[in-house]
Design a protein around this motif. Structure first.
Motif, mmCIF file in Angstrom:
data_model
loop_
_atom_site.group_PDB
_atom_site.id
_atom_site.type_symbol
_atom_site.label_atom_id
_atom_site.label_comp_id
_atom_site.label_asym_id
_atom_site.label_seq_id
_atom_site.Cartn_x
_atom_site.Cartn_y
_atom_site.Cartn_z
ATOM 1 N N LEU A 160 0.821 -1.205 0.000
ATOM 2 C CA LEU A 160 0.000 0.000 0.000
ATOM 3 C C LEU A 160 0.859 1.261 0.000
ATOM 4 C CD1 LEU A 160 -2.661 1.544 0.274
ATOM 5 C CD2 LEU A 160 -2.546 1.151 2.753
ATOM 6 N N ILE A 161 1.829 1.332 0.907
ATOM 7 C CA ILE A 161 2.644 2.549 1.012
ATOM 8 C C ILE A 161 3.516 2.741 -0.224
ATOM 9 C CG2 ILE A 161 4.395 3.771 2.349
ATOM 10 C CD1 ILE A 161 1.683 3.447 3.790
ATOM 11 N N SER A 164 1.595 3.213 -3.562
ATOM 12 C CA SER A 164 1.042 4.563 -3.714
ATOM 13 C C SER A 164 2.123 5.554 -4.142
ATOM 14 C CB SER A 164 0.399 5.014 -2.398
ATOM 15 O OG SER A 164 -0.688 4.181 -2.046
ATOM 16 N N VAL A 219 -2.950 7.156 8.623
ATOM 17 C CA VAL A 219 -1.844 6.299 8.202
ATOM 18 C C VAL A 219 -0.635 7.106 7.753
ATOM 19 C CG1 VAL A 219 -1.081 4.505 6.610
ATOM 20 C CG2 VAL A 219 -3.402 4.414 7.587
ATOM 21 N N MET A 220 -0.801 7.933 6.732
ATOM 22 C CA MET A 220 0.356 8.644 6.178
ATOM 23 C C MET A 220 0.981 9.616 7.175
ATOM 24 S SD MET A 220 0.816 10.444 2.505
ATOM 25 C CE MET A 220 1.981 11.769 2.196
ATOM 26 N N LEU A 234 8.124 9.881 1.961
ATOM 27 C CA LEU A 234 6.805 10.497 1.828
ATOM 28 C C LEU A 234 6.890 12.011 1.983
ATOM 29 C CD1 LEU A 234 4.753 7.922 3.911
ATOM 30 C CD2 LEU A 234 4.556 8.293 1.447
ATOM 31 N N ILE A 245 -0.685 10.773 -3.194
ATOM 32 C CA ILE A 245 -0.242 9.585 -2.451
ATOM 33 C C ILE A 245 -1.132 9.383 -1.229
ATOM 34 C CG2 ILE A 245 1.627 8.637 -1.034
ATOM 35 C CD1 ILE A 245 3.577 10.105 -2.982
ATOM 36 N N GLU A 246 -1.391 10.468 -0.498
ATOM 37 C CA GLU A 246 -2.215 10.356 0.709
ATOM 38 C C GLU A 246 -3.624 9.888 0.375
ATOM 39 O OE1 GLU A 246 -2.923 12.585 4.916
ATOM 40 O OE2 GLU A 246 -2.195 13.783 3.240
ATOM 41 N N ILE A 249 -3.447 6.200 -0.272
ATOM 42 C CA ILE A 249 -3.268 5.444 0.976
ATOM 43 C C ILE A 249 -4.574 5.397 1.763
ATOM 44 C CG2 ILE A 249 -2.120 5.471 3.235
ATOM 45 C CD1 ILE A 249 0.410 6.465 1.795
ATOM 46 N N GLY A 252 -6.835 2.925 0.043
ATOM 47 C CA GLY A 252 -6.389 1.557 0.280
ATOM 48 C C GLY A 252 -6.602 1.116 1.713
ATOM 49 N N ALA A 253 -6.313 2.011 2.663
ATOM 50 C CA ALA A 253 -6.467 1.673 4.078
ATOM 51 C C ALA A 253 -7.928 1.485 4.455
ATOM 52 C CB ALA A 253 -5.835 2.760 4.942
#
Length: 276
Positions: A160-161, A164, A219-220, A234, A245-246, A249, A252-253
């Motif tokens: 995921l990280i 992204s 998360v981020m 990041l 990106i955030e 994430i 996805g999260a």
């Protein structure tokens, strides 16, 4: 005269040391909680029991050391980030903690019956040298165990990280180059390197871990403030890249939301060797 590899190694080591000292408190509250999930498995792997002399290499803020002390082991810890060592001393007043280099241990040969390293191996510029040093300070009959992250193909959190970043940002940021992040996520590589340093009865297995967050939006920001290389990667994206990106994430999260918050699965390799 120093060669380019020496300069690169020192630049990587200095970055890691400086960054982990800077984020020590946030690391302790976030990532150390996650990585402590495999502490008992590591201690079981080296036969941790009352009276055993155990060295915790790259001890961080002392979670693994604390678990060993609960088993009444005689614990020594070492880390290159002084603020990490300071927190470990507060957490484990019964232990003995030192600021030092895993690749150049200051302990006498054959001093410990067990050496452990939880997710520290990826932070050493020369992992082979660190493993050789752990072998040296072990007594014959002692055991060594380390863990490392598995690659994104088997690690949904890393997928995921990094996925992204690869899709919406750049992996090519201005950070000192270091060893491959997932090198020891390969069981064959673990077996080969441990055997080459003299260990026998080598075993490797995968252990599950869960990253937990209150919400997908957490998360981020939490990774940025609590991790060294991932967080820096990041943080070094452009404003537009970071937003994209955030958002990726968060999306996805959201798939991992449970009644207890966000629980994203991951895994580590546990590699164990015996010193004959």
């Amino acid at each position: 005269m120093t060669d380019d590899s020496t300069i690169t190694h020192e630049a990587f080591k200095q970055f890691e040391c400086d960054k982990f000292s800077l984020i020590a408190q946030e690391y302790d509250r976030a990532i150390a909680v996650v990585t402590s999930q495999v502490d008992e498995a590591i201690l079981d792997a080296v036969g941790t029991k009352s009276g055993i002399r155990l060295l915790d290499v790259a001890c961080g803020t002392g979670w693994l050391s604390a678990a060993a002390l609960k088993r009444q082991a005689i614990v020594t810890g070492l880390d290159f980030a002084e603020k990490m060592v300071a927190i470990a001393r507060e957490r484990c007043p019964q232990g003995s903690f030192h600021h030092g280099d895993a690749e150049n241990l200051t302990f006498e040969s054959g001093q410990f019956e067990a050496v452990v390293c939880n997710l520290g191996i990826l932070h050493f510029p020369n992992p082979e040298k660190a493993i050789a040093e752990s072998f040296r300070v072990l007594k014959p009959g002692g055991r060594y165990a380390f863990t490392c992250w598995t690659p994104p193909t088997r690690n949904p959190f890393m997928a995921l990280i990094l996925g992204s970043v690869q899709t919406y940002g750049s992996m090519d940021v201005d950070l000192p180059s270091g060893p491959p992040l997932f090198r020891f996520g390969d069981p064959t590589e673990c077996e080969m390197v441990l055997s080459a340093q003299g260990f026998t009865q080598v075993s490797v297995r995968e252990l599950p871990i869960k990253w937990t967050f209150s919400t997908p939006e957490d998360v981020m920001p939490k990774i940025i403030v609590s991790s060294a290389r991932l967080g820096s990667m990041l943080a070094m994206q452009s404003d537009e890249q970071r937003r994209n990106i955030e958002n990726a994430i968060i999306e996805g999260a959201s798939k991992y939301v449970t009644k207890n918050g966000v629980e994203i699965p991951a895994s580590v390799m546990l590699a164990v060797g015996y010193k004959p």
